[in-house]
Enzyme design. Sequence first.
Site, short mmCIF file in Angstrom:
data_model
loop_
_atom_site.label_atom_id
_atom_site.label_comp_id
_atom_site.label_asym_id
_atom_site.label_seq_id
_atom_site.Cartn_x
_atom_site.Cartn_y
_atom_site.Cartn_z
N THR A 1 -4.28 -2.05 7.44
CA THR A 1 -5.42 -1.57 7.87
C THR A 1 -6.35 -2.70 8.24
O THR A 1 -7.16 -2.32 9.21
CB THR A 1 -6.13 -1.09 6.44
OG1 THR A 1 -5.04 -0.05 5.65
CG2 THR A 1 -7.29 0.16 6.91
N GLY B 1 -8.72 -3.98 2.87
CA GLY B 1 -8.01 -2.91 2.65
C GLY B 1 -7.86 -3.07 1.06
O GLY B 1 -8.32 -3.90 0.31
N GLY C 1 -0.80 -6.40 -2.62
CA GLY C 1 0.42 -5.77 -2.18
C GLY C 1 0.91 -6.60 -0.93
O GLY C 1 2.20 -6.97 -0.71
N LYS D 1 -5.50 -5.07 -5.51
CA LYS D 1 -5.20 -5.83 -4.20
C LYS D 1 -4.13 -6.69 -4.13
O LYS D 1 -3.56 -6.98 -5.43
CB LYS D 1 -6.31 -6.24 -3.56
CG LYS D 1 -7.35 -5.39 -3.05
CD LYS D 1 -8.53 -5.82 -2.46
CE LYS D 1 -8.39 -6.95 -1.35
NZ LYS D 1 -7.60 -6.61 -0.28
N ASP E 1 -4.90 -1.54 -2.40
CA ASP E 1 -3.73 -0.80 -2.75
C ASP E 1 -3.99 0.39 -3.37
O ASP E 1 -3.21 1.32 -3.44
CB ASP E 1 -2.54 -1.71 -3.40
CG ASP E 1 -1.97 -2.82 -2.68
OD1 ASP E 1 -1.55 -2.64 -1.54
OD2 ASP E 1 -2.27 -3.90 -2.85
N GLU F 1 -7.92 -13.48 -0.54
CA GLU F 1 -9.10 -12.19 -0.65
C GLU F 1 -9.98 -12.41 -1.50
O GLU F 1 -11.26 -11.90 -1.37
CB GLU F 1 -8.13 -11.04 -0.82
CG GLU F 1 -7.19 -11.08 0.50
CD GLU F 1 -6.08 -9.54 0.26
OE1 GLU F 1 -6.04 -9.32 -0.96
OE2 GLU F 1 -5.42 -9.40 1.12
C1 5RP Z 1 -2.80 -7.75 1.07
C2 5RP Z 1 -3.85 -6.64 0.45
C3 5RP Z 1 -3.93 -5.33 1.21
O1 5RP Z 1 -5.55 -5.34 1.42
C4 5RP Z 1 -3.68 -4.06 0.46
O2 5RP Z 1 -2.10 -4.58 0.46
C5 5RP Z 1 -3.53 -2.79 1.43
O3 5RP Z 1 -2.55 -2.88 2.45
P1 5RP Z 1 -2.66 -2.02 3.64
O4 5RP Z 1 -3.78 -1.87 4.41
O5 5RP Z 1 -1.38 -2.43 4.61
O6 5RP Z 1 -2.12 -0.69 2.77
O7 5RP Z 1 -4.47 -6.66 -0.69
O8 5RP Z 1 -2.94 -8.58 -0.15
#
Ligand code: 5RP
Length: 219
Positions: free
Chosen positions: A31, A82, A96, A94, A84, A103
């Site tokens: 995202t 974004g 993922g 967060k 999770d 972050e």
């Molecule tokens: C990465 C994150 C992302 O914001 C989270 O995994 C969401 O990812 P996506 O937009 O691909 O669903 O925390 O470390």
Amino acid sequence: MNQQEMKQAVAQAALKYVVPDAIVGVGTGSTADLFIDALAAMKYDIKGAVASSERSAARLRGHGIEVFDLNQVNDLPVYVDGADEITQHLAMIKGGGGALTREKIVAAVARKFICIADQSKLVPVLGKFPLPVEVIPMARAYVARELVKLGGEPDLRMGCTTDNGNMILDVHGLSILDPVKLESDINQITGVVCNGLFARRGANVLLLGRPDGVETIAL
Ligand code: 5RP
């Protein structure tokens, strides 16, 4: 709208929070990638960006957007990223994508956190998505044992080294009723660099992709 279109819609909607002539904080993930692509259209209106990962920095540079070291930046009006999982109270899981530590650092500096997500990310209780915990490699086994004591089932994320040279344990089986407390409790374990609960500093605004448009939830 399908899921991809919902992600595109929230990425586009986040542009109106970007402050002209300022530096914008940019997150990581599919995202956030769409947000970076949307941001390219207004690259001459911003001073530049700080990125929460090498991956996002490369994508920003690919669009000709200058990427600043966070240490050079005194004021960061907005961070866009974004999640999770996210609750109505705008607490999140967060990490993922493995970028949780950077972050959380960029989010700590930012005055406003704009979360962009499709509706599948909105949950009543955090924890179905395994909670990422970044650990110093030599502390991996110790931290895993301590996480079991907190009720979790940690799994080493195979083949993953973070941008900081560390490892990630994904903690399954948690039903996180008090995310602020759990975030603090996990941070107390020696060897933990950071955990993926963003509750002490949650989002300020959630732009949530729905099949019929973007819903805005603000605290
Ligand atoms: C990465 C994150 C992302 O914001 C989270 O995994 C969401 O990812 P996506 O937009 O691909 O669903 O925390 O470390």
